[in-house]
Design an enzyme around this catalytic site. Structure first.
Site, PDB file in Angstrom:
ATOM      1  CB  ALA A 325       0.376   5.274   4.517  1.00 38.60           C
ATOM      2  CB  SER A 326       0.943   0.121   3.848  1.00 34.03           C
ATOM      3  OG  SER A 326       1.382   0.538   2.409  1.00 34.03           O
ATOM      4  N   PRO A 327      -0.974   0.868   6.641  1.00 36.51           N
ATOM      5  CG  PRO A 327       0.269   1.866   8.383  1.00 36.51           C
ATOM      6  CD  PRO A 327       0.424   1.623   7.352  1.00 36.51           C
TER       7      PRO A 327
END
Lengths: 624, 380
Positions: A325-327
């Site tokens: 995901a966004s990390p």
């Protein structure tokens, strides 16, 4: 003439019989030769074989278990210890009138009819000098009664057996693992250093450091006669106790981390950025490892553990596979800068969706940011977590370039953590897809990887490791949990930490830009991690994430409210702090729930309130 | 007439030679034979001392029996040989009666072999060990040699009847040995090799019939012999442990009193039937070869002495007794070293136990008597 005939007859008879005598002598000598040959075969040719058989008959080894080493945390607090349980034993060689003695024990209400029956059934399976356990785990009262009457019960003994005990059962369960009876398969490759009824580490540290913890069996070599009676002792070698193992875990921090996490499903890891030591690693829900020890016999609790739908035995910190995901965004941004695809000044219009130039397929912003953020640059793309920007970046970079940087940060490969059974995760590339899915790589696949979704899978420990590398500007040590071990003579063996191959960028300023953006995530108003930064007494840098479980099909609009519980988004958060001189890297992931930022904040607070760095960070904040 | 003259001279010269030159002659004993027997007896005591862990009561019991046996032997040696011929039929009939009697009123562990005479128990089958060779020798020597087939058939009955009675007790080992001793007389009497071959063939073809007559424990013994590892802790245990004992002895053995197999009691019956294994363990192949050589020498000496006897009956009897003695040793050593099945037969003159020593001593007494008086014409 009659006499003559008679004499002749006698003479003939004599000659005939004498001839036969001669033959018989030859036969007798031949038969003796056969016997000699047989004896030559037995005593000269096969001598070695029979000598070994004779020795095997005669000599027996009585083993002595070694004391299992203890496990401590970094400050010397005991995490795994041994305690004694008392068993009632009988040695049939000494207890000659076992019937009378057993009857006496029964009258003292120490044993039941059932146990006598069990003993009688089993007694001839053992050699007479071998103690046979009649009753396990005596209560204190029983031990007291028995010791008063022991003098009149020859051949009856109270034997102590050391059993594993864990003072922090749920908190440390995944790290320590537990011990169990050795399985036949395991027994085969243990170099005969184990007895068939011994305990062996089954998972976690207990398994990984089994060799250190177990110690070496001692033994007594005895001469035994055909009835199994010991005739005399030839040799005695005492057992070597197992080494004590010290972990890098700080149990106080671990306790607080567990307290913070315990109402969720997920994992949290606190990593020391300077050394790669794991200060705290929690997987929730935990399980009571004391229940799993064979002596506990608490079948109800055991059943609860195994039947719990939340799978408490599952170590989410190193085994849980989640979408990155966004990390992923800061890591890809580093590659974008390095490959000169983007600059901090480069701006992109974000309408809330992205479309490849050559197709009509629309990639939505997964954060349901309808309408988009408008014009954004690199800094804002991280702070606001714009999917559109990274769809575009992924398109610019291509899968090979993304695969290369993600692998450098440790995704999709082993973190070499010293625990048993780590999952590797997955960073896809073209050849992987062709081999496993028999499909070519589409450009759309790259775009999904660009926002950390698609085929990408990672474990929380990989997330923490990558955060550490980010904090240290590409340097760091492999995460580990073993600090040192001390053997029974006091000599210390410390962990040899290995550094991760450093990530080198053409300009060091790139790191600074990304760090600043990650600080913005927490400390800027628009930052997605503002909940973390609210009233923070220290400056940190991090990145939020929302892991999609159900894959999105084209333009599907999903009713957020009606998603079943287990398909709801995961929430992840990575953070390192303090900003200027990072000490810890933290990764928090919770399943099917939002809110990991706040949990990460509480974990960081717990760390800093202990180390006292809190004040210094205040000053740093004022300076910047 | 010339021949008669020569014979007369021969007889006269024998008469003249018949003088008691040495002490051996005065005692009617044969020096070499007596020495060899004594040697075996001493070996037996030494091995027994080791087998019983120095149990003096057992050793003295055995010593008494040995001394008693020696006295009996010397006593029998004094009897004039024609007396044996005279008493043969009577002895045989007494033996048969006792066997019949013991089959109904005997005592013993599982097998009815023993007769309790109050003072001593003895096995009637032991009498037959001497009586059968005597009887067959008598019957064969009456007629011309070699015996004709029909006559052999008739004489065989005198072997088969006692053998059947002993088999019923049941005692397969002794029955077989007596059968063999009877057959030995036939062989010595000169039946043709072809006939021996045919009779062996019939014996083999009759073996299934024999199998059906055998007791279950005898059957298991044969099965165990064929495959001792079939059930190592059960029936095969004896053979396996005795082979281990012998094999682990090696060339020179573990030394007297140092045998682990016997002293830790892995070797069963180490003082009786399996005493040879103890010898193999403690004295190695050297001790074994010595022992077997002594047995061989005793037999050869007996056959050598029998050559010079005049009377066909005594010749056949002495030859048979000597060969039977060897057969006992062969069967026991063969069993202990695993080439024959386990049949409960002791090692002659060495195993612990009285009756077998007595029988063997009596038979040697007969041989010595026959040898000592051979120089006299039979009728004296």
């Amino acid at each position: 003439m009659a006499i003559f005939n008679k004499l002749k007859d006698t003479n003939d008879k004599t000659n005939l019989i004498n001839k036969r005598f001669f033959y018989m002598i030859i036969v007798v000598i031949l038969l003796s030769t056969i016997l000699f040959t047989r004896l030559y075969f037995l005593q000269i040719i096969e001598k070695e074989k029979f000598s070994t058989l004779s020795k095997r008959n005669q000599l027996t080894v009585i083993p002595f278990e070694a004391k299992r080493g203890l496990i401590y945390d970094r400050n010397g607090k005991v995490l795994a210890t041994n305690y004694s349980i008392y068993n009632l034993e009988i040695v049939p060689q000494i207890a000659k009138q076992s019937k009378v003695i057993l009857e006496r024990l029964r009258s003292l209400k120490l044993i039941t009819e059932k146990e006598i029956k069990k003993f009688n059934n089993n007694r001839y399976k053992h050699r007479p000098y071998e103690p046979v356990i009649i009753k396990e785990n005596l209560t204190e009262k029983e031990t007291a009664i028995l010791s008063t009457y022991l003098f009149e019960l020859p051949g009856i003994y109270i034997s102590a057996k050391l059993v594993r005990h864990y003072p922090y059962p749920k908190i440390m369960s995944h790290i320590l693992g537990y011990t169990g009876l050795i399985a036949e398969k395991e027994l085969a490759y243990t170099d005969s250093n184990y007895l068939s009824h011994e305990q062996i580490g089954k998972t976690g540290v207990e398994k990984k450091y089994e060799e250190l913890l177990h110690g070496i069996l001692g033994y007594k070599q005895v001469e035994v006669d055909a009835k199994g009676m010991i005739v005399n002792t030839k040799n005695f070698i005492p057992p070597t106790a197992g080494d004590d193992v010290y972990l890098t875990i700080d149990i106080e921090l671990q306790k607080e981390t567990y307290e913070i996490m315990k109402n969720y499903k997920g994992a949290a890891i606190v990593l020391s950025t300077k050394t790669g030591e794991i200060l705290s690693m929690v997987s929730v829900p935990g399980y009571d490892s004391n229940v799993l020890i064979p002596q506990s016999k608490d079948h109800k609790k055991l059943k609860e553990i195994f039947q719990n739908p939340n799978k408490p035995m599952y170590n989410r910190a190193i085994n849980g596979l989640y979408p990155l995901a966004s990390p992923i965004k800061p890591f890809l941004a580093i590659q974008g800068l390095e490959k000169k695809k983007i600059t901090p000044k480069y701006q992109l219009f974000d309408p809330g969706w992205y479309k490849l130039p050559s197709s009509n397929h629309i990639f939505r912003d997964l954060s349901y940011n309808i309408g988009g953020y408008g014009w954004i640059n690199l800094h804002k793309s991280i702070v606001k977590s714009s999917d559109t920007y990274y769809y575009h970046l992924a398109h610019l970079l291509g899968i090979n370039s993304m695969h290369s940087i993600l692998t450098k940060f440790g995704f999709g490969k082993s973190t070499k953590i010293d625990l048993w059974g780590e999952s590797i995760g997955l960073v896809p590339n073209k050849s992987w897809k062709i081999i496993t899915k028999s499909q070519p790589w589409y450009k759309g696949d790259s775009l999904l990887v660009g926002i950390g979704q698609g085929f990408l899978q990672t474990t929380p420990i990989q997330l923490a490791q990558a955060t550490m590398l980010m904090a240290n500007k590409g340097k760091g040590y492999y995460p580990h949990i073993f600090d040192k071990s001390i053997d029974q003579f006091g000599s210390i063996q410390t962990f040899e930490k290995k550094s991760i191959p450093p990530i080198k960028l053409s300009k060091n300023i790139y790191w600074q830009w990304i760090h600043n953006a990650m600080r913005g995530v927490i400390h800027e108003k628009e930052g997605t991690g503002w909940r973390f930064g609210k009233d923070a007494p220290y400056i940190a840098a991090g990145k939020t994430g929302t892991g999609q479980i159900i894959s999105l099909h084209h333009n599907d609009i999903i009713d957020k409210e009606n998603i079943p519980e287990h398909l709801k988004d995961h929430s992840s958060f990575i953070v390192f702090a303090p900003f200027n001189n990072p000490e810890i890297a933290v990764a928090v992931l919770i399943e099917n729930m939002p809110g990991s930022a706040l949990l990460a904040r509480r974990i960081c607070d717990a760390y800093f309130s202990k180390t006292g760095i809190l004040k210094n960070t205040h000053l740093n904040k004022n300076n910047t | 007439m010339k021949l008669i003259n020569q014979l007369n001279i021969a007889i006269r010269s024998r008469k003249n030679n018949f003088a008691y030159h040495s002490l051996w002659d005065k005692l009617h004993l044969d020096g070499p034979l007596f020495t060899l027997i004594l040697f075996l007896l001493i070996c037996g005591i030494l091995l027994l001392y080791s087998a019983t862990d120095g149990n003096l009561t057992k050793i003295f019991q055995q010593l008494y029996k040995i001394i008693f046996g020696l006295i009996i032997m010397i006593f029998v040696a004094q009897i004039r040989p024609y007396q044996f011929k005279r008493w043969t039929i009577t002895l045989f009939i007494i033996g048969i009666i006792l066997l019949v009697f013991v089959n109904f009123a005997g005592t013993g562990k599982g097998a009815q072999r023993w007769m309790d005479l109050g003072i001593l128990k003895f096995q009637p089958s032991e009498i037959m060990k001497c009586a059968v060779p005597m009887m067959i020798s008598l019957l064969i020597s009456r007629n011309s040699l070699p015996p004709k087939i029909p006559y052999i058939m008739v004489v065989s009955l005198f072997i088969i009847i006692p053998c059947y009675l002993i088999l019923k007790q049941p005692d397969l080992g002794t029955a077989l040995l007596i059968l063999f001793s009877g057959c030995t007389v036939f062989i010595l009497a000169g039946i043709k090799l072809k006939q021996i071959f045919y009779s062996l063939l019939t014996l083999i073809s009759l073996s299934p019939l024999l199998w059906s007559f055998m007791h279950s424990y005898q059957k298991t013994r044969v099965i165990t012999f064929l495959n001792p590892h079939h059930d190592p802790s059960g029936k095969g245990y004896h053979i396996i442990q005795s082979k281990i004992a012998i094999g682990s002895g090696g060339a020179l053995g573990k030394g007297w009193l140092n045998g682990t197999q016997s002293h830790l009691k892995y070797l069963p019956e180490s003082s009786t039937d399996f005493i040879f294994a103890l010898c193999g363990e403690e004295f190695g192949i050297l001790g074994c070869i010595l022992l077997i050589s002594v047995y061989t020498l005793i037999t050869c000496r007996t056959l050598y002495l029998a050559q010079f006897m005049n009377d066909t009956y005594l010749k056949l009897l002495c030859g048979t007794l000597g060969i039977t003695f060897y057969l006992y040793a062969l069967v026991n050593i063969g069993m202990v070293s695993g080439i024959f099945p386990v049949v409960g037969s002791p090692l002659p003159l060495i195993s612990y136990g009285g009756t077998s020593v007595l029988t063997i001593m009596v038979s040697f007494g007969i041989i010595m008597s026959a040898n000592s008086y051979r120089k006299l014409p039979y009728e004296y």
